[in-house]
Design a protein around this motif. Structure first.
Motif, PDB file in Angstrom:
ATOM      1  N   THR A  90       3.102   3.192   3.207  1.00  0.00           N
ATOM      2  CA  THR A  90       2.007   2.223   2.426  1.00  0.00           C
ATOM      3  C   THR A  90       0.619   2.893   2.154  1.00  0.00           C
ATOM      4  OG1 THR A  90       2.908   0.211   3.255  1.00  0.00           O
ATOM      5  CG2 THR A  90       0.846  -0.065   2.097  1.00  0.00           C
ATOM      6  N   ARG A 104       3.370   1.542  -2.599  1.00  0.00           N
ATOM      7  CA  ARG A 104       4.256   2.212  -1.868  1.00  0.00           C
ATOM      8  C   ARG A 104       4.531   3.794  -2.584  1.00  0.00           C
ATOM      9  NH1 ARG A 104       8.854  -1.013  -1.937  1.00  0.00           N
ATOM     10  NH2 ARG A 104       8.112  -1.878  -0.159  1.00  0.00           N
ATOM     11  N   GLY A 117       2.639  -6.807   0.527  1.00  0.00           N
ATOM     12  CA  GLY A 117       3.391  -5.647   0.742  1.00  0.00           C
ATOM     13  C   GLY A 117       4.834  -5.633  -0.065  1.00  0.00           C
TER      14      GLY A 117
END
Length: 137
Positions: A90, A104, A117
């Protein structure tokens, strides 16, 4: 009686030690590579504006500049400044106002993630592509 308690204690300690030795191998991540310094592409702008053509510049000192221009005829331009940090999977941008954006890293660039996320519903649309590095003159 003393022997029974001693035997029971020894068995308990042995069982505990065997249980502690039960571990799983660490998750394997690809080796961290240096981040490219600039990216561009289409990103969601937020609730109050349309998608934006974006350029992200990462500085070696951990700071960043995110320039965005709304798509459309009357597209407004604005810039965001802050700090960036990278973990194995990340890239996190933290703006000066504390707002976080997650990405990402991929082979082609950066995939935009939600604040939880996870990839946004339209992965192909929200992706920043790494710009080729220009040699210093």
């Amino acid at each position: 009686m003393k022997t029974v308690l001693l035997s029971f204690s020894a068995a308990l300690v042995l069982a505990t030690l065997i249980g502690c030795n039960n571990h799983q191998p660490a998750q394997q991540y690809a080796a961290l590579e240096p981040m490219r310094q600039s990216y561009s592409g289409l990103m969601p702008c937020g609730q109050n504006c349309r998608d934006s053509e974006s350029s992200l510049f990462l500085a070696a000192d951990g700071s960043y500049v995110l320039e965005q221009r709304e798509t459309g005829a009357n597209g407004m331009r604005f810039a965001q400044y802050g700090k960036w940090a990278r973990t194995a999977d990340t890239l996190t941008l933290v703006a000066m106002n504390g707002e976080k954006q997650l990405f990402r890293p991929t082979e082609e660039g950066l995939e935009v993630l939600s604040v939880r996320g996870v990839p946004l519903s339209n992965q192909q649309r929200y992706h920043l592509t790494a710009r080729s590095q220009q040699p210093a003159s």
